[in-house]
Each structure stands twice: as C-alpha cells, then as structure tokens.
Design an enzyme around this catalytic site. Structure first.
Site, PDB file in Angstrom:
ATOM      1  N   SER A 170      18.381   1.656   3.124  1.00 36.49           N
ATOM      2  CA  SER A 170      18.199   3.205   2.913  1.00 36.49           C
ATOM      3  C   SER A 170      19.918   3.648   3.239  1.00 36.49           C
ATOM      4  CB  SER A 170      17.510   3.639   3.935  1.00 36.49           C
ATOM      5  OG  SER A 170      17.373   5.215   4.485  1.00 36.49           O
ATOM      6  N   THR A 184       0.529  -1.899   0.200  1.00 38.13           N
ATOM      7  CA  THR A 184      -0.192  -0.249  -0.266  1.00 38.13           C
ATOM      8  C   THR A 184       1.323   1.410  -0.122  1.00 38.13           C
ATOM      9  OG1 THR A 184      -0.338   0.165   2.325  1.00 38.13           O
ATOM     10  CG2 THR A 184      -1.617  -0.961   1.544  1.00 38.13           C
ATOM     11  N   GLU A 192      20.055   6.149   4.138  1.00 32.04           N
ATOM     12  CA  GLU A 192      20.235   7.014   5.752  1.00 32.04           C
ATOM     13  C   GLU A 192      20.953   6.403   7.149  1.00 32.04           C
ATOM     14  OE1 GLU A 192      18.118   9.475   7.837  1.00 32.04           O
ATOM     15  OE2 GLU A 192      18.326   9.854   5.767  1.00 32.04           O
ATOM     16  N   TYR A 222      15.660   5.609  13.126  1.00 30.45           N
ATOM     17  CA  TYR A 222      15.179   4.865  11.680  1.00 30.45           C
ATOM     18  C   TYR A 222      16.574   4.481  10.371  1.00 30.45           C
ATOM     19  CZ  TYR A 222      14.252   3.824   6.888  1.00 30.45           C
ATOM     20  OH  TYR A 222      13.591   3.950   5.620  1.00 30.45           O
TER      21      TYR A 222
END
Ligand code: NAP
Ligand code: F7E
Length: 331
Positions: free
Chosen positions: A124, A11, A126, A148
């Site tokens: 990621s 989604t 990050e 995160y």
C-alpha cells in the site's frame, strides 16, 4: 488447461473486481471467506455460481496449509486485510497479527506445500506515509504513519525476504488509493458520494468530515486489479507502484461530488475534530512509470470520471431502495 487462483479477501472491493477479471480469463476461482453470523456476499452475489468459496483465516496456519494443499492453485492473491486506517489505532495488535504475521503464514504455507505457486501481496501507498520524495516510486524509502502502514511495511519486506531466501515467485503491488461504487462506506470517497446522493434525494442534510487538506492519488479499482494480474504473468517476480500520477485534496473531491448534482458543499459539510487522525498522511502521489513501461498498464478512469461514477451509482442505489442503509452496488 485453465488456471486456478485463490483470492483471500474475495468479499472485499478488490476481491470482487479481481474475481470478475479472472473469470473473464477462464480461471477457476476459489475465494477464501471467514465465518460470519450472516452472509456478507453483497459484492460477489452476481458471481456466486461461478466461484468456489472455502473457509480459511490468515490467523490460522493450518487452515491455510490445508486450503493450498487441497486447491493446488497456480496463483494466490492475498488481498485480505484489516484495511481501514483509523481502526488500526483502535486494534494495533490485531492489525499486526492479520496484516503482517498473516502474510508470513501465507508465505510459509506456500513454501511448505508448493513453492511454485505465484503469490501477489497487497502492499500500500500508506507505507510511504510522511513522504521522503515526490512522487513516490519503487525505490522511495518508507515512513508509515499508522499501525496499518507499519503492518504493511512488515508484510512488504517479509514478501521480499521469502522471494530472496527461498526463490518464491512473490510480488508486491504498491497500490495507491483505488475506489469504486463497491468501496466500503467508511472510506472518504464513498462516505462523500453516499452522502451527496442522500442529501440530493432529501434523505440527509449534512456530512461530517475530518481533514479536508489531505491529498491522495485516487484511481479506479477495476483498473488496479488488472495490474495485479499483469504482475503475476511476468517471467521474474518484481514489485510495482500502481497509481494515476495525479493527486487531489479531499476538498477537491467534496467540491466535485456536490457540484455533480448541483449542490453547494459549503451548505452541507461540517468539520468534526474526532475524525482527525493521530498522525496523518498529508500528500501522496505515485510514479507508476515502471508498471507502464514493463507491464503496459494504464489507468482508464480519471479523478472526475471516478467521482461521477460513484455519485451516480449511489443515486441509483438509493433511488431504487431508499431505506437500505448498506452498500453494495455491483457496478
Ligand atoms: P476491503 O474492501 O476492506 O476488503 C478486505 C477483505 O479482507 C474483505 O474480504 C474482508 O473480509 C477481509 N478481512 C478484513 N479483515 C479481516 C480479518 N480480520 N479476518 C479475515 N478477513 C478479513 O479492502 P480492499 O479495498 O478490497 O483492499 C484489498 C487489499 O488491498 C487489502 O489488503 C488492503 O489493505 C490493500 N490495499 C487497498 C487499497 C485501496 O485503496 N483499496 C490500496 C492499497 C492496498 P470480510 O468481508 O469478512 O470483512
Ligand atoms: O482516507 C481523510 C483522511 O480512509 C483518505 C485504504 O484503502 O488507502 C486507504 O487508506 C484521506 C485521509 O483512505 C475523512 O484523513 C477526511 O487523509 O479514504 P481514507 P486512506 O486512509 O488513504 C490506502 C492506500 C490503503 O492501503 C488503505 O487500506 O481522507 N479524511 N475526512 C477522511 N477519511 C475518512 N475515512 N473519513 C472522513 O470523514
């Protein structure tokens, strides 16, 4: 025989583009959804008759084992995550449970049910955080700057560890920021393009932002999901950096987006200290030469093309339904 793939996070932005890509390659696509009190299928509404949706949760080991046992996929794309960096300071424990231990649960479920399944893990940029070298490649040491980022480093290394311990085909794509008209409204690109469209149409007058000096290597999500699929078709499981190799500041982004509709950003943008992060990732730029050489992957949309695509999509959406608050364009 057509292949079967499971996508967690179907989604979300990437899940919707990946589902489109796999369907175009004649895959049978099974998307994992979690229960919500109202449907949140906006990004996959146009695919809803062509994918199978099944309930499971990365917090629930048994739900993953049952899912994999019943579907018996050839490929498993683990895209589900709490993906908004500021929220990870508000909910560090849940971020770890979902983004870090959730990946261990997926790896365990695959190992127990069918270790031949190919796994893609969404790593990621990050993880590079306070960068140790410029540009960043597959060998650059990690220095995450948020819960995160830390959770993604755990997920990255547990994936490497299961590959090396149990000979699983498990790859991590270290993807730099990628955006689209389906990006969530809280991320800086979409926050800006949505605001530009609103201001242009007279629905708003100002836009509050945080650090305008942060630099990111922004690409188009449609290009990046192709790289995910390419990594999963190789003989050997390896990790790849996916990036454009070009970095811009948030200020560049603002200037370009407002300029595209003939507005002067200085008249509309305000600075809000509450949007400054406790620890910032100042400057990211990726070196994807391994992916370009081994996978033949290339980005097709540059920074200016991406920003214009997103502003135009938000203008179209808001012109068609100016009262609708939420996203989500399928373009
Ligand atoms: P996204 O649009 O935020 O989608 C995240 C997906 O994960 C959604 O389907 C969401 O389901 C699901 N999810 C989030 N929190 C959940 C929870 N607590 N329990 C169950 N499901 C949950 O993210 P994206 O941009 O498509 O990113 C896909 C993946 O790539 C993520 O793992 C992200 O961390 C990683 N990544 C993204 C980028 C980027 O620039 N986009 C770059 C590198 C890595 P609901 O719809 O139910 O909320
Ligand atoms: O922030 C600055 C902010 O939230 C980009 C996720 O997909 O990419 C994403 O993480 C930069 C930061 O993305 C606002 O301080 C200024 O420096 O769009 P963002 P992100 O944090 O880079 C990585 C690769 C992921 O893996 C993540 O899942 O923009 N910024 N003013 C702002 N950011 C936001 N959100 N809002 C502002 O008002």
């Amino acid at each position: 025989m057509s292949k079967r793939a499971i996508i967690t996070g179907i989604t979300g932005q990437d899940g919707s583009y990946l589902a489109e890509l796999l369907l175009s390659k004649e895959y049978e696509v099974v998307g994992v959804v979690r229960r919500t009190s109202a449907p949140n299928y906006g990004r996959i509404q146009h695919l809803i008759d062509r994918v199978t949706l099944r309930p499971a949760d990365l917090l629930d080991q048994l739900s993953l084992i049952r899912l994999i046992d019943e579907v018996r996929p050839h490929e498993f794309y683990n895209l589900a995550a709490m993906s908004f960096v500021p929220a990870s300071w508000d909910q560090p424990m849940l971020t770890g449970e979902f983004n870090a231990q959730g990946v261990t649960r997926v790896l365990e479920a695959i190992r127990q049910v069918d270790p031949k399944i190919h796994l893609y893990q969404a790593s990621s940029s990050e993880m590079f955080g306070k960068v140790r070298e410029v540009p960043q490649n597959e060998l650059t040491p990690f220095y995450p700057r948020s819960p995160y980022g830390v959770s993604k480093v755990f997920a990255h290394y547990i994936t490497v560890n299961y590959r090396e311990s149990y000979d699983l085909y498990a790859v991590s794509g270290i993807l730099f920021n990628h955006e689209s008209p389906r990006r969530g409204l809280e991320f800086v690109t979409r926050k800006i393009t949505d605001a530009v469209a609103r201001i242009k149409l007279g629905l708003a007058t100002t836009l509050a932002l945080g650090n305008l000096d942060a630099h990111r290597d922004w690409g188009f999500a449609g290009d990046y999901v192709k790289a995910m699929w390419m990594m999963m078709q190789r003989e050997r499981a390896e990790d790849y950096v996916i990036a454009t190799g070009v970095s811009h500041s948030v200020r560049d982004l603002v200037e370009l987006a407002f300029g595209h509709v003939g507005l002067d950003w200085r008249k509309h943008v305000t600075l809000d200290p509450k949007l400054i992060r406790p620890a910032e990732v100042e400057h990211l730029v990726g070196d994807s030469s391994k992916a370009r050489a081994q996978l033949g992957w290339e980005p097709t949309v540059d920074f200016a093309g991406l920003v214009k695509m997103m502003v135009d999509a938000d203008l179209d959406r808001l012109t068609a339904a100016p009262q609708v608050a939420g996203p989500v364009s399928t373009s």
